[in-house]
Scaffold this motif. Sequence first.
Motif, PDB file in Angstrom:
ATOM      1  N   THR A  91       0.830  -1.205   0.000  1.00 47.60           N
ATOM      2  CA  THR A  91       0.000   0.000   0.000  1.00 47.60           C
ATOM      3  C   THR A  91       0.868   1.260   0.000  1.00 47.60           C
ATOM      4  OG1 THR A  91      -0.176  -0.232   2.420  1.00 47.60           O
ATOM      5  CG2 THR A  91      -2.017  -1.064   1.083  1.00 47.60           C
ATOM      6  N   ASP A  92       1.994   1.201   0.703  1.00 52.72           N
ATOM      7  CA  ASP A  92       2.907   2.350   0.721  1.00 52.72           C
ATOM      8  C   ASP A  92       3.561   2.548  -0.644  1.00 52.72           C
ATOM      9  OD1 ASP A  92       2.331   2.816   3.369  1.00 52.72           O
ATOM     10  OD2 ASP A  92       4.049   1.669   4.125  1.00 52.72           O
ATOM     11  N   ARG A  93       3.876   1.460  -1.319  1.00 54.14           N
ATOM     12  CA  ARG A  93       4.463   1.564  -2.662  1.00 54.14           C
ATOM     13  C   ARG A  93       3.462   2.180  -3.635  1.00 54.14           C
ATOM     14  NH1 ARG A  93       9.341  -0.673  -3.176  1.00 54.14           N
ATOM     15  NH2 ARG A  93       9.991  -2.303  -1.703  1.00 54.14           N
ATOM     16  N   ARG A  98       1.627   6.800  -6.870  1.00 56.48           N
ATOM     17  CA  ARG A  98       0.553   7.717  -7.232  1.00 56.48           C
ATOM     18  C   ARG A  98       0.923   9.173  -6.975  1.00 56.48           C
ATOM     19  NH1 ARG A  98      -3.958   3.643  -4.684  1.00 56.48           N
ATOM     20  NH2 ARG A  98      -4.162   2.321  -6.564  1.00 56.48           N
ATOM     21  N   ALA A  99       1.804   9.388  -6.009  1.00 57.21           N
ATOM     22  CA  ALA A  99       2.244  10.751  -5.733  1.00 57.21           C
ATOM     23  C   ALA A  99       3.079  11.315  -6.876  1.00 57.21           C
ATOM     24  CB  ALA A  99       3.044  10.782  -4.432  1.00 57.21           C
ATOM     25  N   LYS A 100       3.675  10.422  -7.672  1.00 62.81           N
ATOM     26  CA  LYS A 100       4.549  10.849  -8.770  1.00 62.81           C
ATOM     27  C   LYS A 100       3.873  10.760 -10.135  1.00 62.81           C
ATOM     28  CE  LYS A 100       8.675   9.147  -6.333  1.00 62.81           C
ATOM     29  NZ  LYS A 100       9.791   8.178  -6.389  1.00 62.81           N
ATOM     30  N   ASN A 101       2.641  10.234 -10.174  1.00 58.04           N
ATOM     31  CA  ASN A 101       1.967  10.012 -11.452  1.00 58.04           C
ATOM     32  C   ASN A 101       0.552  10.566 -11.419  1.00 58.04           C
ATOM     33  OD1 ASN A 101       3.780   8.019 -13.186  1.00 58.04           O
ATOM     34  ND2 ASN A 101       3.935   7.358 -11.046  1.00 58.04           N
ATOM     35  N   PHE A 128       4.966   4.140 -13.751  1.00 55.48           N
ATOM     36  CA  PHE A 128       4.189   3.696 -12.597  1.00 55.48           C
ATOM     37  C   PHE A 128       4.608   2.264 -12.263  1.00 55.48           C
ATOM     38  CE2 PHE A 128       0.842   2.204  -9.954  1.00 55.48           C
ATOM     39  CZ  PHE A 128       0.232   3.309  -9.389  1.00 55.48           C
ATOM     40  N   MET A 129       5.469   2.119 -11.283  1.00 47.70           N
ATOM     41  CA  MET A 129       5.943   0.814 -10.819  1.00 47.70           C
ATOM     42  C   MET A 129       6.400  -0.075 -11.980  1.00 47.70           C
ATOM     43  SD  MET A 129       3.356  -0.087  -7.653  1.00 47.70           S
ATOM     44  CE  MET A 129       4.386  -1.464  -7.096  1.00 47.70           C
TER      45      MET A 129
END
Length: 283
Positions: A91-93, A98-101, A128-129
């Motif tokens: 969940t943290d990942r 999402r903070a960067k995208n 995104f990952m």
Amino acid sequence: MSWLTRVRNSLSFGSKRETPEDLWVKCPSCSEMLFTKEYEENLYVCPRCEHHGRIGADTRLAQLLDDGYEVLPEVEVREDPLKFRDSKRYTDRLKQARAKNPHDDAFTAAFGTIEGHRAVVGVQDFMFMGGSMGQAVGSAFVAAAQRALDEKCGMVVVTAAGGARMQEGILSLMQMPRATVMTRRLKEAGLPYIVVLTDPTTGGVTASYAMLGDVHIAEPGALIGFAGQRVIQETIREKLPEGFQRAEYLHEHGMVDMVVPRAELRAMLGTLLGYMAPAQAAA
């Protein structure tokens, strides 16, 4: 106008803090320092070595689709079904990504026209990952394919992925047959399914919907494969040929239909849709 004049005109020499931090970008291939504005105007392709840089989903959609397209709603899936944790909680990942995208996961789709031909375009975002395929990506692909079926139009998918998302385990692998079923439905409906392979396209994505298209297009220099080169080389205990798993090598050996520079991609997709799409798919 020389590059020195352009830089001088774009800078303010009153205060060092006013100097733009993103004035230059370094080409990851030839290490040439590029003027950011010119790099963007050239569709994020290095003018010196023609390296095709990685771009986000929104940029890709804007490059391919005519003005006025509709971004499809993002799908909702159960997050972290396995309560996975390695050095960080899953969940943290997700929160960090999402903070960067601008989008909630790695697959974004839109409905619109390409050179006047109606189409659903799905874009996988490596930023995104690593574009990894999980339940959200699989569900977004299914929803995009269903929209193409409903609209009776072609579907274009732009792939960029490091494979399945390990934090979702077997659930991520289940997205492979889900996507495969939808490509089969498109084919049964007589609708074109075109895949654009970009750098990199690997793992479970390559083993499923990335290689099930009616036509496979690759961007120049794109890395395309299933397992990594080092793994393959250690398994077969032979040195791999030059350019192995690159777009041009795959084209030469029949795995890719054509290698198309980014500047020509939209026109090529429009031409293919014009040939392949049913008559009612034209706007």
